[in-house]
Design an enzyme around this catalytic site. Structure first.
Site, PDB file in Angstrom:
ATOM      1  N   LYS A 146      72.094  35.355 -56.312  1.00 49.50           N
ATOM      2  CA  LYS A 146      71.620  36.222 -57.347  1.00 49.50           C
ATOM      3  C   LYS A 146      72.340  37.232 -57.678  1.00 49.50           C
ATOM      4  CE  LYS A 146      67.418  36.451 -59.100  1.00 49.50           C
ATOM      5  NZ  LYS A 146      66.236  35.183 -59.179  1.00 49.50           N
ATOM      6  N   ASP A 201      66.463  36.349 -65.221  1.00 46.79           N
ATOM      7  CA  ASP A 201      65.362  36.584 -64.233  1.00 46.79           C
ATOM      8  C   ASP A 201      64.970  37.855 -65.115  1.00 46.79           C
ATOM      9  OD1 ASP A 201      64.545  36.239 -61.167  1.00 46.79           O
ATOM     10  OD2 ASP A 201      64.443  38.341 -61.572  1.00 46.79           O
TER      11      ASP A 201
HETATM   12  P1  NDP Z   1      60.380  38.903 -67.703  1.00 46.74           P
HETATM   13  O1  NDP Z   1      61.209  39.959 -67.811  1.00 46.74           O
HETATM   14  O2  NDP Z   1      60.221  37.815 -68.757  1.00 46.74           O
HETATM   15  O3  NDP Z   1      58.960  39.537 -67.445  1.00 46.74           O
HETATM   16  C1  NDP Z   1      58.717  40.292 -66.251  1.00 46.74           C
HETATM   17  C2  NDP Z   1      56.989  40.759 -66.527  1.00 46.74           C
HETATM   18  O4  NDP Z   1      56.741  41.453 -65.328  1.00 46.74           O
HETATM   19  C3  NDP Z   1      57.056  41.665 -67.609  1.00 46.74           C
HETATM   20  O5  NDP Z   1      55.582  41.750 -68.096  1.00 46.74           O
HETATM   21  C4  NDP Z   1      57.132  43.204 -66.855  1.00 46.74           C
HETATM   22  O6  NDP Z   1      56.534  44.228 -67.374  1.00 46.74           O
HETATM   23  C5  NDP Z   1      56.570  42.980 -65.410  1.00 46.74           C
HETATM   24  N1  NDP Z   1      57.220  43.594 -64.552  1.00 46.74           N
HETATM   25  C6  NDP Z   1      58.617  43.571 -64.104  1.00 46.74           C
HETATM   26  N2  NDP Z   1      58.798  44.459 -63.227  1.00 46.74           N
HETATM   27  C7  NDP Z   1      57.595  45.141 -62.823  1.00 46.74           C
HETATM   28  C8  NDP Z   1      57.468  46.111 -62.103  1.00 46.74           C
HETATM   29  N3  NDP Z   1      58.197  46.870 -61.012  1.00 46.74           N
HETATM   30  N4  NDP Z   1      56.207  46.581 -61.898  1.00 46.74           N
HETATM   31  C9  NDP Z   1      55.208  46.098 -62.873  1.00 46.74           C
HETATM   32  N5  NDP Z   1      55.408  45.008 -63.623  1.00 46.74           N
HETATM   33  C10 NDP Z   1      56.722  44.622 -63.698  1.00 46.74           C
HETATM   34  O7  NDP Z   1      60.840  38.166 -66.241  1.00 46.74           O
HETATM   35  P2  NDP Z   1      60.038  36.831 -65.750  1.00 46.74           P
HETATM   36  O8  NDP Z   1      58.931  36.239 -66.278  1.00 46.74           O
HETATM   37  O9  NDP Z   1      61.380  35.838 -65.937  1.00 46.74           O
HETATM   38  O10 NDP Z   1      60.187  37.147 -64.247  1.00 46.74           O
HETATM   39  C11 NDP Z   1      58.833  37.417 -63.403  1.00 46.74           C
HETATM   40  C12 NDP Z   1      58.825  36.983 -61.978  1.00 46.74           C
HETATM   41  O11 NDP Z   1      59.147  35.746 -61.880  1.00 46.74           O
HETATM   42  C13 NDP Z   1      59.952  37.766 -61.373  1.00 46.74           C
HETATM   43  O12 NDP Z   1      59.611  38.007 -60.221  1.00 46.74           O
HETATM   44  C14 NDP Z   1      61.281  36.858 -61.188  1.00 46.74           C
HETATM   45  O13 NDP Z   1      62.049  36.881 -59.948  1.00 46.74           O
HETATM   46  C15 NDP Z   1      60.372  35.480 -60.877  1.00 46.74           C
HETATM   47  N6  NDP Z   1      61.013  34.238 -61.532  1.00 46.74           N
HETATM   48  C16 NDP Z   1      61.499  33.903 -62.649  1.00 46.74           C
HETATM   49  C17 NDP Z   1      62.059  32.780 -62.831  1.00 46.74           C
HETATM   50  C18 NDP Z   1      62.657  32.551 -64.333  1.00 46.74           C
HETATM   51  O14 NDP Z   1      62.933  31.379 -64.462  1.00 46.74           O
HETATM   52  N7  NDP Z   1      62.642  33.527 -65.096  1.00 46.74           N
HETATM   53  C19 NDP Z   1      62.207  31.683 -61.862  1.00 46.74           C
HETATM   54  C20 NDP Z   1      61.449  32.115 -60.755  1.00 46.74           C
HETATM   55  C21 NDP Z   1      60.797  33.342 -60.555  1.00 46.74           C
HETATM   56  P3  NDP Z   1      57.445  45.273 -68.275  1.00 46.74           P
HETATM   57  O15 NDP Z   1      57.813  44.614 -69.381  1.00 46.74           O
HETATM   58  O16 NDP Z   1      56.574  46.448 -68.452  1.00 46.74           O
HETATM   59  O17 NDP Z   1      58.434  45.462 -67.333  1.00 46.74           O
HETATM   60  O1  2IT Z   2      64.059  33.223 -59.233  1.00 44.25           O
HETATM   61  C1  2IT Z   2      64.623  32.185 -59.696  1.00 44.25           C
HETATM   62  O2  2IT Z   2      64.466  31.072 -59.181  1.00 44.25           O
HETATM   63  C2  2IT Z   2      65.227  32.486 -61.199  1.00 44.25           C
HETATM   64  N1  2IT Z   2      65.209  33.446 -61.611  1.00 44.25           N
HETATM   65  C3  2IT Z   2      65.735  31.128 -61.647  1.00 44.25           C
HETATM   66  C4  2IT Z   2      67.206  30.847 -61.220  1.00 44.25           C
HETATM   67  C5  2IT Z   2      67.733  29.887 -61.957  1.00 44.25           C
HETATM   68  O3  2IT Z   2      69.130  29.844 -61.646  1.00 44.25           O
HETATM   69  O4  2IT Z   2      67.454  29.175 -62.894  1.00 44.25           O
END
Ligand code: NDP
Ligand code: 2IT
Length: 448
Positions: free
Chosen positions: A129, A169
Site C-alpha cells: 500500500k 484508493d
Molecule cells: P474516494 O476518495 O472515491 O471516496 C471516499 C469517500 O469517503 C468520500 O465520500 C469521502 O468524503 C469519504 N471519506 C474519506 N475519508 C473520510 C474521513 N476521514 N471521514 C469521513 N468521510 C471520509 O475513495 P474510495 O471510494 O476509493 O474509497 C473508500 C473506501 O473504500 C476506503 O476505505 C478505501 O480504502 C476502500 N477501498 C477502495 C477500493 C478501490 O478500489 N477504490 C478497493 C477496496 C477498498 P470527502 O470527499 O468528504 O472526503
Molecule cells: O484497498 C484496496 O483493495 C484497493 N484500494 C484496491 C487495490 C488495487 O490494487 O486495486
C-alpha cells in the site's frame, strides 16, 4: 473477541513495541492474530517457521519527500509512502491513498490487510500500500498533476509490473493514475502497462475496474444473504461515503432490486426516502467534484444533515464505504436495534473492534472488508492479466469473472469458518483462509 493465546499475545506485544504509535496498524494486526490460534495448532510448521512474526514485518518500507509547486508558485512539501508488505504470492499489489490523515500507521494497516485480501482472491498478487498526506480537496487539476508527477518521480524506481503494482484508493482515481502512468513512462522510457491498474479505457485499463469494488461488495452480500435463504430484493440500504466505492455499490444495489436511502461525505449526510438519485451523485462527485450537500438543492424531498451520523438512519443492510473506524460500538448497536440484518464493508476496517463484536454477537451477516471489498483488487489483477496478454475483455465477460471471484471468496470464508468451528463467522473465515495461502507459500520459499 477470543482471548489471544499466550504465544500470539507475545507476538502482538512485540508488534506494538516495534511499531510505536501506529494505532491503526496495531488494530489490524490484533484482529487477524485473534483468529490464528487454532491455525498454529493445526499447522505446527507455521509456528516453527515463525510465519506470523515474519508476516507482521513488512519486507520493505519506503518514505520519501514529495516537493511540488502550487498554482501561486509556492513550494509545498508532502510525505510519500510505499509499504511493500509481502510478496509470497506475487508482486506487491495495493492502492495509493491521498488524504491529509495519511501517516505510516495507516499505510501499514492497509498494506497488512491487503496481504490476506489479495490471497483470498486466488490471484497471483502480494500485498502492499502507498500514499501521501497530500490533500487533493480544493486543488486545481494542474496542482494534482504536478503533485502526481513529483510523487512518481521517486516511486518509479521501486515499481515494476513484476515488482510492485499500485492502483487507486481514497483521493486517487482515474485522473491521478493517468498522471502517474505518464510520469512513469517518461522516466523509464517503457510502455509498461502492467505497472499500474485503474488505467483509462483505451490505454490499458480494464472495463469494470471502476465499478469493481462496489459491485463486488454487493455480490458478496448477495452470497451472505443467499446462505441465509434471503435476498437483496426490496431491501432498504444505507451506503456511507459518495466516492468510487459508494457510487458503484449504489449502482449494483439498484440493479438487484434494493433501495438506497442515504449516502454521505465527510461534511454530512443525505437522506432521500424515495431512493438516492445516482445519476445526480455521479455528476456532483465524479464530474463536478462538489460536496454531497449540493444534492439537496436538486431534490426538495431530500434532507441534508450537516455532521449527521448515517448509522442512525434505519436500514436493513449497511454498506460502510468511506473510511476506517467509521462505525463504533454505539453505531453498531443502533444499526442492530433498528433492524439491520447485514453489513458489507466496502471500506477497509470501517468498524471498530467494539462494533465488530456487536455484529458478531448479534449474529447478523457481517462481511469484513478484506473479504467483501476484494473485488477491486481482484479486477486489478484481471487488468494485469489483460495487459500481459495485450488483450481487452468485454464488460460482460469481466463482470462475470468478478462475480465468480466474489462468490469464491464467500465460499472460502464460509467453509473455513465451518472447518474451524465458527459457523457464519466471516471474520475468522477470511483471516484464516487468506493466512493459510500466504503461509504455505512462505514455507515453500524458505527463510527469506
Ligand atoms: P474516494 O476518495 O472515491 O471516496 C471516499 C469517500 O469517503 C468520500 O465520500 C469521502 O468524503 C469519504 N471519506 C474519506 N475519508 C473520510 C474521513 N476521514 N471521514 C469521513 N468521510 C471520509 O475513495 P474510495 O471510494 O476509493 O474509497 C473508500 C473506501 O473504500 C476506503 O476505505 C478505501 O480504502 C476502500 N477501498 C477502495 C477500493 C478501490 O478500489 N477504490 C478497493 C477496496 C477498498 P470527502 O470527499 O468528504 O472526503
Ligand atoms: O484497498 C484496496 O483493495 C484497493 N484500494 C484496491 C487495490 C488495487 O490494487 O486495486
Amino acid at each position: 473477541m477470543a482471548v489471544l493465546g499466550e504465544k500470539i499475545e507475545a507476538i502482538y506485544q512485540q508488534v506494538k513495541a516495534r511499531n510505536p504509535g501506529e494505532e491503526e496498524f496495531h488494530q489490524a494486526v490484533k484482529e487477524v492474530l485473534e483468529s490464528l490460534g487454532p491455525v498454529l495448532v493445526k499447522y505446527p510448521d507455521f509456528a516453527e517457521q515463525r510465519i506470523i512474526e515474519r508476516i507482521c514485518e513488512p519486507e520493505r518500507q519506503i518514505i520519501f519527500r514529495v516537493p511540488w509547486q502550487d498554482d501561486k508558485g509556492q513550494v509545498q512539501i508532502n510525505r510519500g509512502f510505499r509499504v511493500e508488505f509481502n510478496s509470497a504470492l506475487g508482486p506487491y499489489k495495493g492502492g495509493i491513498r491521498f488524504h491529509p490523515s495519511v501517516y505510516l500507521g495507516i499505510i501499514k494497516f492497509l498494506g497488512f490487510e491487503q496481504i490476506f485480501k489479495n490471497a483470498l482472491t486466488g490471484m497471483p498478487i502480494g500485498g502492499g500500500k502507498g500514499g501521501s498526506d497530500f490533500d487533493p480537496k480544493g486543488k486545481s487539476s494542474n496542482e494534482i498533476m504536478r503533485f502526481c508527477q513529483s510523487f512518481m518521480t521517486e516511486l518509479a524506481r521501486h515499481l515494476g509490473e513484476h515488482t510492485d503494482v499500485p492502483a487507486g484508493d481514497i483521493g486517487v482515481g482515474g485522473r491521478e493514475i493517468g498522471y502517474m502512468f505518464g510520469q512513469y513512462k517518461r522516466i523509464t522510457n517503457r510502455y509498461e502497462s502492467g505497472v499500474l491498474t485503474g488505467k483509462g479505457i483505451g490505454w490499458g485499463g480494464s472495463l469494470v475496474r471502476t465499478e469493481a469494488t462496489g459491485y463486488g461488495t454487493v455480490f458478496f452480500v448477495r452470497e451472505m444473504l443467499k446462505a441465509r435463504k434471503n435476498s437483496l430484493e426490496g431491501k432498504t440500504c444505507v451506503v456511507s461515503g459518495s466516492g468510487n466505492v459508494a457510487i458503484y455499490t449504489i449502482e449494483k444495489l439498484n440493479q438487484l432490486g434494493a433501495k438506497v436511502i442515504a449516502c454521505s461525505d465527510s461534511n454530512g449526510i443525505i437522506v432521500h426516502e424515495k431512493g438516492i438519485d445516482l445519476a445526480l451523485v455521479k455528476t456532483l462527485k465524479e464530474v463536478e467534484r462538489r460536496r454531497i450537500a449540493d444534492y439537496a438543492s436538486y431534490h426538495k424531498d431530500a434532507k441534508y444533515i450537516a455532521g449527521g451520523n448515517i448509522w442512525e438512519v434505519p436500514c436493513e443492510i449497511a454498506f460502510p464505504s468511506a473510511t476506517q473506524n467509521e462505525i463504533n460500538g454505539k453505531d453498531a448497536k443502533t444499526l442492530v436495534k433498528n433492524g439491520c440484518i447485514a453489513v458489507g464493508e466496502g471500506a477497509n476496517m470501517p468498524t471498530t473492534p467494539e462494533g465488530v463484536k456487536v455484529f458478531l454477537d448479534a449474529k447478523i451477516a457481517y462481511g469484513p472488508g478484506k473479504a467483501a471489498n476484494a473485488g477491486g483488487v481482484a479486477t486489478s489483477a484481471l487488468e494485469m492479466q489483460q495487459n500481459a496478454s495485450r488483450d481487452s475483455w468485454s464488460f460482460e465477460f469481466t463482470e462475470k469473472k468478478l462475480d465468480e471471484i466474489m462468490t469464491g471468496i464467500h465460499a472460502t470464508a464460509w467453509e473455513t469458518a465451518e472447518e474451524f468451528g465458527a459457523s457464519g463467522n466471516y471474520v475468522l473465515g477470511a483471516n484464516i483462509g487468506g493466512f493459510i495461502k500466504v503461509a504455505r507459500a512462505m514455507v515453500a520459499h524458505g527463510l527469506i
